[in-house]
Design a protein around this motif. Structure first.
Motif, PDB file in Angstrom:
ATOM      1  N   ARG A 274       0.835  -1.194   0.000  1.00 18.34           N
ATOM      2  CA  ARG A 274       0.000   0.000   0.000  1.00 18.34           C
ATOM      3  C   ARG A 274       0.877   1.253   0.000  1.00 18.34           C
TER       4      ARG A 274
ATOM      5  N   ARG B  81       2.496   2.127  -3.318  1.00 20.73           N
ATOM      6  CA  ARG B  81       1.649   2.767  -4.338  1.00 20.73           C
ATOM      7  C   ARG B  81       1.908   4.258  -4.418  1.00 20.73           C
TER       8      ARG B  81
ATOM      9  N   GLN C 125       1.237   5.287  -9.689  1.00 18.17           N
ATOM     10  CA  GLN C 125      -0.167   5.679  -9.678  1.00 18.17           C
ATOM     11  C   GLN C 125      -0.792   5.374 -11.031  1.00 18.17           C
TER      12      GLN C 125
ATOM     13  N   LEU D 182     -14.253   8.283  -9.747  1.00 18.06           N
ATOM     14  CA  LEU D 182     -14.404   9.228  -8.630  1.00 18.06           C
ATOM     15  C   LEU D 182     -15.597   8.795  -7.785  1.00 18.06           C
ATOM     16  N   ASP D 183     -15.408   8.767  -6.476  1.00 17.42           N
ATOM     17  CA  ASP D 183     -16.494   8.379  -5.580  1.00 17.42           C
ATOM     18  C   ASP D 183     -17.637   9.395  -5.710  1.00 17.42           C
TER      19      ASP D 183
ATOM     20  N   LEU E  87     -18.286  11.817  -2.748  1.00 14.82           N
ATOM     21  CA  LEU E  87     -17.227  12.672  -2.207  1.00 14.82           C
ATOM     22  C   LEU E  87     -17.079  13.947  -3.032  1.00 14.82           C
TER      23      LEU E  87
ATOM     24  N   GLU F 158      -7.435  12.687  -0.931  1.00 15.76           N
ATOM     25  CA  GLU F 158      -7.357  11.323  -0.402  1.00 15.76           C
ATOM     26  C   GLU F 158      -5.943  10.723  -0.429  1.00 15.76           C
ATOM     27  N   PRO F 159      -5.269  10.729  -1.592  1.00 15.32           N
ATOM     28  CA  PRO F 159      -3.909  10.162  -1.576  1.00 15.32           C
ATOM     29  C   PRO F 159      -2.964  10.935  -0.657  1.00 15.32           C
TER      30      PRO F 159
ATOM     31  N   ARG G 266      -3.747  12.379   2.151  1.00 18.29           N
ATOM     32  CA  ARG G 266      -4.030  11.948   3.525  1.00 18.29           C
ATOM     33  C   ARG G 266      -3.486  10.558   3.780  1.00 18.29           C
ATOM     34  N   ASN G 267      -3.540   9.700   2.758  1.00 13.62           N
ATOM     35  CA  ASN G 267      -3.112   8.324   2.973  1.00 13.62           C
ATOM     36  C   ASN G 267      -1.596   8.158   3.001  1.00 13.62           C
ATOM     37  N   PHE G 268      -0.905   8.924   2.153  1.00 10.98           N
ATOM     38  CA  PHE G 268       0.532   8.673   2.012  1.00 10.98           C
ATOM     39  C   PHE G 268       1.389   9.642   2.804  1.00 10.98           C
TER      40      PHE G 268
ATOM     41  N   ARG H 224      -5.284  13.903  -8.940  1.00 10.96           N
ATOM     42  CA  ARG H 224      -5.186  12.898  -7.898  1.00 10.96           C
ATOM     43  C   ARG H 224      -3.930  12.049  -8.066  1.00 10.96           C
TER      44      ARG H 224
ATOM     45  N   TYR I  76     -14.317   3.470  -8.777  1.00  9.76           N
ATOM     46  CA  TYR I  76     -13.752   4.318  -7.735  1.00  9.76           C
ATOM     47  C   TYR I  76     -13.216   3.499  -6.567  1.00  9.76           C
TER      48      TYR I  76
ATOM     49  N   ILE J  61      -5.775   2.388  -5.253  1.00  6.18           N
ATOM     50  CA  ILE J  61      -4.554   2.962  -5.823  1.00  6.18           C
ATOM     51  C   ILE J  61      -4.130   4.189  -5.014  1.00  6.18           C
ATOM     52  N   ALA J  62      -5.128   4.929  -4.518  1.00  6.67           N
ATOM     53  CA  ALA J  62      -4.811   6.128  -3.744  1.00  6.67           C
ATOM     54  C   ALA J  62      -4.363   5.780  -2.337  1.00  6.67           C
TER      55      ALA J  62
ATOM     56  N   LYS K 277     -10.770   1.243   5.274  1.00  6.58           N
ATOM     57  CA  LYS K 277     -11.087   2.606   4.883  1.00  6.58           C
ATOM     58  C   LYS K 277     -12.002   2.607   3.656  1.00  6.58           C
TER      59      LYS K 277
END
Lengths: 265, 272
Positions: free
Chosen positions: A83, A86, A90, A100-101, A104, A112-113, A115-117, A162, B165, B171-172, B178
């Motif tokens: 994870r 990644r 990308q 795209l969600d 959101l 999002e990326p 915050r995650n990375f 993104r 998504y 990928i994100a 989550k």
């Protein structure tokens, strides 16, 4: 450096009589992607391009073969390591809307990326998201909207923002411009070229369109039936293609003027 | 979405009925003219009067007061049971289908086993084992119904996890947890809200049905189904003893059904 060695992916399907048949979506593929270079992967529908893309991102596990990023074998990584890896690679998917969600806001999708990375403060996050949205040439007002309120080209730009948000070493564009009309497509391609020059990331364009492939990169891989049939570096004209299938692809390009048509109407 | 709810006449009508029932349930002590469990053998089967607006039953209890307190039992059982069911089904119904493969197969096998027993049978045997009591009937209903809710959640998750998504979120850098909590649940929640709100009506009918059969709720409690049950002995002499609680059950169930189905009409066009 991303190196792929003898990569294969098989799916088992059942035919009408219920017998198992094996579909080789990706069949013994090897290549190396160097950093700070661009590559185009061309192939017809069903040649295994998208499967290859999913394998590179390690969303699907290959049946055999190995993928290494900077000499590290992805297969030997734990879920968590993978994870985090990644952040280096990308992908921008074909359909902007569905990637795209729908619930959101654009701001959260782009953040999002980050915050995650990365562990960054809210303030820094806001600054970066705003910088990204202007990098892909969208107005700041877009950030408060939902994906379905955007046009196809805008959605595509958001997915690009993104992908570049964490400065990955590699970005895979899976049919990134198909489904957009010609003028929007040209703008997006030029945007990508500019972003690539600014960031120094290595781009892999997966497309069925040899025109787009040539426009985006000098290093071309041609794929057919799950195999890489031809691999050329630094090409400058269409005449450098040697493989029969590559020539078929070139011959299938639409003629520039009606006079060049092979079949007269 | 909220705007659309207020535009729809059906939704507003349903909401109004629900609010009336909730109001009655909350303010029962002030609305009821008499104590619901006060027995007055001298005044059996009296007609409507100022003291007893709808008359009295076979034990001389005020029917109107009992009906009003009954709203507390119907809502007080149905709503918590539904909330518990919602939480359980979101926990159990999302993870196996998201992971897929053997986990999902195992989940399907287990839920098929549970589904092969009709809820009535499960409730009957559980109440038989646990004994009477409101808490026991709630446990029994949850135990018999969770699998139906979890299966519905599963079917929505199956639809959602194929969406692009979800892959994009992976990928994100999103972890599986989550993805489930931030992406899948928010996107299936509107559809589930519809299912849960129509489920309340079914739950109210179910609870009343069980207490009509004498399951879970002890005699004398002013629950609508129990009132129906005790009134059925006087079907020919005093039919109103059955009509009143029947109408209240109908009224409440109609409210939740109207609202739930209006919600479905509002949400489903976006889904397709």
């Amino acid at each position: 450096m991303l190196s792929v060695k003898n990569l294969a992916k098989q799916y088992t399907c059942r035919d009408k009589k219920g017998r198992k048949t094996i579909v080789k979506a990706v069949d013994d593929v090897s290549f190396i992607l160097e950093e700070k270079k661009s590559y185009s992967l061309v192939g017809e529908s069903g040649s295994g391009k998208s499967t290859l893309a999913r394998l590179l991102l390690y969303i699907e596990k290959p049946t055999s073969g190995q993928i290494k990023i900077d000499q590290l074998d992805l297969a030997k990584m734990s879920t968590r390591e993978l994870r985090n890896k990644r952040a280096d690679i990308q992908m921008v998917m074909q359909d902007g809307q569905s990637s795209l969600d729908p619930s959101l806001k654009i701001y959260d999708s782009i953040a999002e990326p980050l915050r995650n990375f990365l562990k960054i403060s809210k303030k820094e996050e806001k600054r970066r998201v705003e910088a990204l949205i202007s990098k892909v040439e969208l107005p700041l007002a877009v950030l408060d909207r939902l994906p379905h309120q955007l046009s196809g080209g805008q959605q595509k730009r958001v997915t690009i923002a993104r992908a570049i948000s964490i400065n990955p070493k590699f970005i895979v564009f899976d049919e990134a411009v198909s489904g957009l009309d010609v003028t929007v497509r040209k703008k997006i391609l030029d945007l990508l070229l500019r972003l690539r020059d600014e960031s120094g990331s290595s781009y892999l364009f997966i497309t069925h369109d040899i025109d787009v492939a040539m426009y985006m990169a000098r290093n071309i891989l041609i794929m057919k039936d799950g195999k890489i049939v031809e691999q050329l570096e630094n090409i400058s004209s269409l005449t450098e293609f040697k493989h029969d299938y590559s020539k078929v692809l070139i011959r299938s390009l639409p003629p520039r003027t009606p006079g060049h048509r092979q079949v007269k109407i | 979405m909220l705007k659309k709810v207020f535009k729809s006449k059906q939704a507003v009508a349903g909401l109004l009925i629900i609010l009336i029932v909730v109001f009655i349930a909350i303010f029962a002590p002030w609305l009821a003219p008499n104590q619901p469990e006060e027995i007055n053998p001298a005044k059996k089967f009296t007609g409507a009067s100022l003291e007893y607006p709808l008359g009295t039953d076979q034990l001389g209890r005020c029917i109107f007061s009992r009906l009003i307190y009954g709203a507390r039992y119907s809502l007080g059982i149905a709503v918590p049971v539904l909330l518990v069911l919602a939480v359980i089904s979101l926990l159990i119904g999302t993870i196996p289908p998201y992971l897929g493969g053997r986990f999902d197969q195992l989940f399907v096998v287990v839920s098929d086993i549970f589904m092969s027993f009709p809820p009535l049978l499960v409730v009957l045997s559980l109440v038989g084992a646990l004994g009477q009591g409101i808490l026991n009937i709630m446990i029994a209903v949850v135990f018999s119904m969770w699998v139906w809710f979890a299966k519905v959640v599963r079917s929505y998750v199956l639809l959602e996890r194929k969406q692009g998504y979800i892959m994009a979120a992976k990928i994100a850098g999103c972890s599986d947890l989550k993805i489930i909590t931030r992406h899948i649940i928010p996107n299936i929640l509107p559809a589930l809200l519809v299912y849960f709100s129509t489920g309340i009506a079914g739950m109210i009918l179910m609870i009343s049905g069980f207490s009509f059969l004498g399951l879970g709720i002890t005699a004398g409690v002013p629950e609508w189904g129990a009132m129906l049950s005790s009134g059925k002995a006087y079907l020919y002499s005093h039919p109103l003893l059955l009509v009143y609680p029947g109408l209240f059950i109908l009224f409440t169930a109609t409210g939740f059904n109207l609202f739930g189905e209006a919600l479905r009409d509002i949400i489903s066009p976006e889904e397709v």
